[in-house]
Write a protein that holds these residues in place. Structure first.
Motif, PDB file in Angstrom:
ATOM      1  N   GLY A 116      55.012  79.710 103.171  1.00 36.41           N
ATOM      2  CA  GLY A 116      53.681  80.176 103.427  1.00 36.41           C
ATOM      3  C   GLY A 116      52.519  78.948 103.029  1.00 36.41           C
ATOM      4  O   GLY A 116      51.309  79.300 103.423  1.00 36.41           O
ATOM      5  N   THR A 117      53.044  77.633 102.984  1.00 36.87           N
ATOM      6  CA  THR A 117      51.844  76.836 102.428  1.00 36.87           C
ATOM      7  C   THR A 117      51.996  75.646 103.625  1.00 36.87           C
ATOM      8  O   THR A 117      51.132  74.935 103.651  1.00 36.87           O
ATOM      9  CB  THR A 117      52.147  76.195 101.108  1.00 36.87           C
ATOM     10  OG1 THR A 117      53.653  75.603 101.127  1.00 36.87           O
ATOM     11  CG2 THR A 117      51.967  77.145 100.106  1.00 36.87           C
ATOM     12  N   LEU A 118      52.888  75.529 104.280  1.00 36.42           N
ATOM     13  CA  LEU A 118      52.875  74.366 105.271  1.00 36.42           C
ATOM     14  C   LEU A 118      51.605  74.542 106.168  1.00 36.42           C
ATOM     15  O   LEU A 118      51.171  73.511 106.564  1.00 36.42           O
ATOM     16  CB  LEU A 118      54.264  74.598 106.175  1.00 36.42           C
ATOM     17  CG  LEU A 118      54.331  73.615 107.389  1.00 36.42           C
ATOM     18  CD1 LEU A 118      54.276  72.139 106.691  1.00 36.42           C
ATOM     19  CD2 LEU A 118      55.778  73.711 108.185  1.00 36.42           C
ATOM     20  N   ASP A 119      51.212  75.641 106.740  1.00 35.33           N
ATOM     21  CA  ASP A 119      49.989  75.486 107.591  1.00 35.33           C
ATOM     22  C   ASP A 119      48.772  74.805 106.852  1.00 35.33           C
ATOM     23  O   ASP A 119      48.171  74.470 107.444  1.00 35.33           O
ATOM     24  CB  ASP A 119      49.627  77.221 108.104  1.00 35.33           C
ATOM     25  CG  ASP A 119      50.755  77.868 109.029  1.00 35.33           C
ATOM     26  OD1 ASP A 119      51.650  76.899 109.568  1.00 35.33           O
ATOM     27  OD2 ASP A 119      50.710  78.921 109.439  1.00 35.33           O
ATOM     28  N   MET A 120      48.733  75.441 105.773  1.00 36.85           N
ATOM     29  CA  MET A 120      47.455  75.034 104.918  1.00 36.85           C
ATOM     30  C   MET A 120      47.730  73.516 104.538  1.00 36.85           C
ATOM     31  O   MET A 120      46.711  72.770 104.805  1.00 36.85           O
ATOM     32  CB  MET A 120      47.528  75.592 103.320  1.00 36.85           C
ATOM     33  CG  MET A 120      47.149  77.025 103.112  1.00 36.85           C
ATOM     34  SD  MET A 120      46.456  77.620 101.571  1.00 36.85           S
ATOM     35  CE  MET A 120      48.346  77.328 100.873  1.00 36.85           C
ATOM     36  N   LEU A 121      48.971  72.835 104.488  1.00 37.57           N
ATOM     37  CA  LEU A 121      49.011  71.374 104.245  1.00 37.57           C
ATOM     38  C   LEU A 121      48.581  70.729 105.401  1.00 37.57           C
ATOM     39  O   LEU A 121      48.114  69.934 105.272  1.00 37.57           O
ATOM     40  CB  LEU A 121      50.428  71.207 103.925  1.00 37.57           C
ATOM     41  CG  LEU A 121      50.868  71.676 102.505  1.00 37.57           C
ATOM     42  CD1 LEU A 121      52.320  71.372 102.098  1.00 37.57           C
ATOM     43  CD2 LEU A 121      49.892  71.105 101.369  1.00 37.57           C
ATOM     44  N   ILE A 122      48.998  71.306 106.753  1.00 38.86           N
ATOM     45  CA  ILE A 122      48.738  70.805 107.702  1.00 38.86           C
ATOM     46  C   ILE A 122      47.334  70.736 107.920  1.00 38.86           C
ATOM     47  O   ILE A 122      46.734  69.545 108.657  1.00 38.86           O
ATOM     48  CB  ILE A 122      49.513  71.386 108.992  1.00 38.86           C
ATOM     49  CG1 ILE A 122      51.032  71.061 109.021  1.00 38.86           C
ATOM     50  CG2 ILE A 122      49.118  70.772 110.364  1.00 38.86           C
ATOM     51  CD1 ILE A 122      51.831  71.912 109.778  1.00 38.86           C
ATOM     52  N   ARG A 172      62.334  65.194  95.714  1.00 42.56           N
ATOM     53  CA  ARG A 172      61.635  65.904  96.544  1.00 42.56           C
ATOM     54  C   ARG A 172      61.769  67.436  96.265  1.00 42.56           C
ATOM     55  O   ARG A 172      63.074  67.837  95.906  1.00 42.56           O
ATOM     56  CB  ARG A 172      61.744  65.506  97.921  1.00 42.56           C
ATOM     57  CG  ARG A 172      61.308  64.012  98.143  1.00 42.56           C
ATOM     58  CD  ARG A 172      61.372  63.658  99.733  1.00 42.56           C
ATOM     59  NE  ARG A 172      60.847  62.488  99.820  1.00 42.56           N
ATOM     60  CZ  ARG A 172      61.389  61.573 100.868  1.00 42.56           C
ATOM     61  NH1 ARG A 172      62.509  61.959 101.502  1.00 42.56           N
ATOM     62  NH2 ARG A 172      61.194  60.335 100.648  1.00 42.56           N
ATOM     63  N   ASP A 173      60.874  68.135  96.632  1.00 43.88           N
ATOM     64  CA  ASP A 173      60.885  69.476  96.075  1.00 43.88           C
ATOM     65  C   ASP A 173      60.502  70.261  97.561  1.00 43.88           C
ATOM     66  O   ASP A 173      59.937  69.754  98.344  1.00 43.88           O
ATOM     67  CB  ASP A 173      59.764  69.886  95.288  1.00 43.88           C
ATOM     68  CG  ASP A 173      60.039  69.655  93.979  1.00 43.88           C
ATOM     69  OD1 ASP A 173      61.337  69.496  93.702  1.00 43.88           O
ATOM     70  OD2 ASP A 173      59.172  69.345  92.997  1.00 43.88           O
ATOM     71  N   ALA A 174      61.218  71.511  97.882  1.00 39.08           N
ATOM     72  CA  ALA A 174      60.738  72.059  99.054  1.00 39.08           C
ATOM     73  C   ALA A 174      59.294  72.601  98.889  1.00 39.08           C
ATOM     74  O   ALA A 174      58.674  72.776  97.986  1.00 39.08           O
ATOM     75  CB  ALA A 174      61.770  73.560  99.176  1.00 39.08           C
ATOM     76  N   ILE A 175      58.893  72.664 100.313  1.00 37.07           N
ATOM     77  CA  ILE A 175      57.228  73.341 100.350  1.00 37.07           C
ATOM     78  C   ILE A 175      57.566  74.761 100.321  1.00 37.07           C
ATOM     79  O   ILE A 175      58.281  75.147 101.070  1.00 37.07           O
ATOM     80  CB  ILE A 175      56.874  72.444 101.818  1.00 37.07           C
ATOM     81  CG1 ILE A 175      56.696  71.074 101.724  1.00 37.07           C
ATOM     82  CG2 ILE A 175      55.365  73.440 102.273  1.00 37.07           C
ATOM     83  CD1 ILE A 175      56.331  70.547 103.030  1.00 37.07           C
TER      84      ILE A 175
END
Length: 111
Positions: free
Chosen positions: A11-17, A5-8
């Motif tokens: 700044g992209t967590l909000d987009m993914l959610i 697994r790779d770290a997110i």
């Protein structure tokens, strides 16, 4: 990470959610994390310590709403849904992300 697994990326967590909620409708936190993990084919894992602060921040910004309900196992859970403001924010963030990704790609590709 040694488990495949790779770290997110920052700044992209909000987009993914937001993208997950748009595709999945109204979901609780565990369902959001599971959907991200499954959709990324087990590459991305959202930890509780990152997910719930992000959801709280997004609630405060008005990008999502939350409503208490019950899971299939009859556990109390907060179900989240994207607002119009959240959709606008996601669109703007995706455009920015794609612009940056293209720029990085131009640098990394051989001349």
């Amino acid at each position: 990470m040694s488990d495949g697994r790779d770290a997110i990326p920052q700044g992209t967590l909000d987009m993914l959610i937001l993208k997950t909620l748009i595709g999945g409708g109204q979901l609780h936190g565990f369902e959001i994390a599971e959907s991200i993990r499954e959709t990324s084919e087990d590459v991305l894992q959202v930890e509780e310590g990152s997910l719930y602060p992000a959801l709280q921040r997004m609630l405060m910004k008005g990008w999502i709403t939350g409503e208490w309900g019950r899971t299939q196992e009859n556990r109390r859970a907060r179900y989240y849904k994207v607002t119009a403001a959240g959709r606008r924010h996601l669109e703007a963030e995706m455009e920015s992300y794609q612009r940056v990704a293209r720029a990085i790609g131009r640098i990394l590709l051989p001349a």
